[in-house]
Design an enzyme around this catalytic site. Structure first.
Site, mmCIF file in Angstrom:
data_model
loop_
_atom_site.group_PDB
_atom_site.id
_atom_site.type_symbol
_atom_site.label_atom_id
_atom_site.label_comp_id
_atom_site.label_asym_id
_atom_site.label_seq_id
_atom_site.Cartn_x
_atom_site.Cartn_y
_atom_site.Cartn_z
ATOM 1 N N PRO A 13 55.780 114.048 -45.249
ATOM 2 C CA PRO A 13 55.883 112.961 -46.348
ATOM 3 C C PRO A 13 57.551 113.179 -46.684
ATOM 4 O O PRO A 13 58.052 114.116 -47.118
ATOM 5 C CB PRO A 13 55.104 113.385 -47.489
ATOM 6 N N ASN A 14 57.821 111.791 -47.047
ATOM 7 C CA ASN A 14 58.975 111.667 -47.944
ATOM 8 C C ASN A 14 60.469 111.914 -46.940
ATOM 9 O O ASN A 14 61.442 111.513 -47.202
ATOM 10 C CB ASN A 14 59.343 112.312 -49.227
ATOM 11 N N ARG A 21 67.467 110.177 -50.406
ATOM 12 C CA ARG A 21 66.585 110.974 -51.328
ATOM 13 C C ARG A 21 67.219 112.478 -51.632
ATOM 14 O O ARG A 21 67.743 112.871 -50.671
ATOM 15 C CB ARG A 21 65.246 111.607 -50.540
ATOM 16 N N TYR A 26 69.310 117.420 -49.819
ATOM 17 C CA TYR A 26 69.155 117.033 -48.374
ATOM 18 C C TYR A 26 70.079 116.477 -47.506
ATOM 19 O O TYR A 26 69.896 116.401 -46.212
ATOM 20 C CB TYR A 26 67.633 116.268 -48.415
ATOM 21 N N ASN A 77 58.585 120.131 -39.466
ATOM 22 C CA ASN A 77 58.911 119.890 -41.018
ATOM 23 C C ASN A 77 58.083 119.177 -41.766
ATOM 24 O O ASN A 77 57.763 118.163 -41.862
ATOM 25 C CB ASN A 77 60.364 119.446 -41.243
ATOM 26 N N ALA A 80 56.308 118.473 -47.964
ATOM 27 C CA ALA A 80 55.621 119.166 -49.263
ATOM 28 C C ALA A 80 54.242 119.778 -48.707
ATOM 29 O O ALA A 80 53.575 120.638 -49.339
ATOM 30 C CB ALA A 80 55.401 118.199 -50.243
ATOM 31 N N GLU A 101 58.766 126.157 -37.238
ATOM 32 C CA GLU A 101 58.737 125.662 -38.655
ATOM 33 C C GLU A 101 60.287 125.528 -38.943
ATOM 34 O O GLU A 101 61.132 126.274 -38.955
ATOM 35 C CB GLU A 101 58.039 126.287 -39.630
ATOM 36 N N HIS A 103 63.118 123.567 -42.093
ATOM 37 C CA HIS A 103 63.291 123.104 -43.296
ATOM 38 C C HIS A 103 64.824 122.692 -43.391
ATOM 39 O O HIS A 103 65.429 123.542 -43.217
ATOM 40 C CB HIS A 103 62.734 123.718 -44.677
ATOM 41 N N ARG A 110 64.786 127.695 -53.915
ATOM 42 C CA ARG A 110 64.264 126.588 -54.859
ATOM 43 C C ARG A 110 63.069 127.082 -55.497
ATOM 44 O O ARG A 110 63.066 128.389 -55.722
ATOM 45 C CB ARG A 110 64.005 125.489 -54.008
#
Ligand code: DQA
Length: 148
Positions: A13-14, A21, A26, A77, A80, A101, A103, A110
């Protein structure tokens, strides 16, 4: 090309909003830019890539289930959902495929809620904090894993 290992690259998502964004976190690269870089890198590595994005957990689960029959490895990725989704973890485990994985941001710099990843429990490796380059590094690692 037939015979080439196929890697499913999944985005959660996103991630469709990359480029606009939170660019301080990012970057300015769009998801289309990352897809293009992955296609180039994959072809140099002799891999075929299926690159997808969804905002919906169930859609991601469906694609992971399908990958069991259609792919040789998964780079994910999960956005969330990384931090919340037991369903995605279970699907990744059920796929019995090598999983990496990725990111874009360094999740460990964070908020504390980003420090736990369900996806990691199914992943052979994790790349975080290197922006879009992380996907290319994951492809390099995957090229070796699919030969094992
Ligand atoms: C992300 C990190 C997640 O915590 C966040 O929810 C995202 C993007 C990353 O690529 O840095 O959507 O997966």
């Amino acid at each position: 090309m037939p015979g080439q290992p196929t890697i499913l690259i999944l985005n959660g998502p996103n991630l469709n909003l990359l480029g606009v964004r939170e660019p301080a976190t990012y970057g300015r690269e769009t998801l289309a830019d990352i897809e293009e870089a992955c296609m180039e890198r994959a072809s140099a590595l002799g891999l075929a890539v299926e690159f997808r994005q969804s905002n919906h957990e169930g859609q991601l689960v469906d694609w992971i289930q399908e990958a069991r029959e259609t792919a040789d490895g998964i780079i994910i990725n999960a956005g969330a959902y990384t931090h919340t989704s037991i369903a995605i973890l279970d699907a990744l485990r059920a796929s019995e495929l090598p999983v990496i994985e990725v990111h874009l941001s360094n999740v460990y710099r964070r908020e504390a809620f980003r420090h736990h990843s369900y996806v990691s429990q199914a992943a052979r490796g994790v790349i975080a904090g290197l922006g879009g380059q992380g996907y290319e590094l994951a492809l390099e690692a995957m090229a070796r894993l699919v030969q094992e």
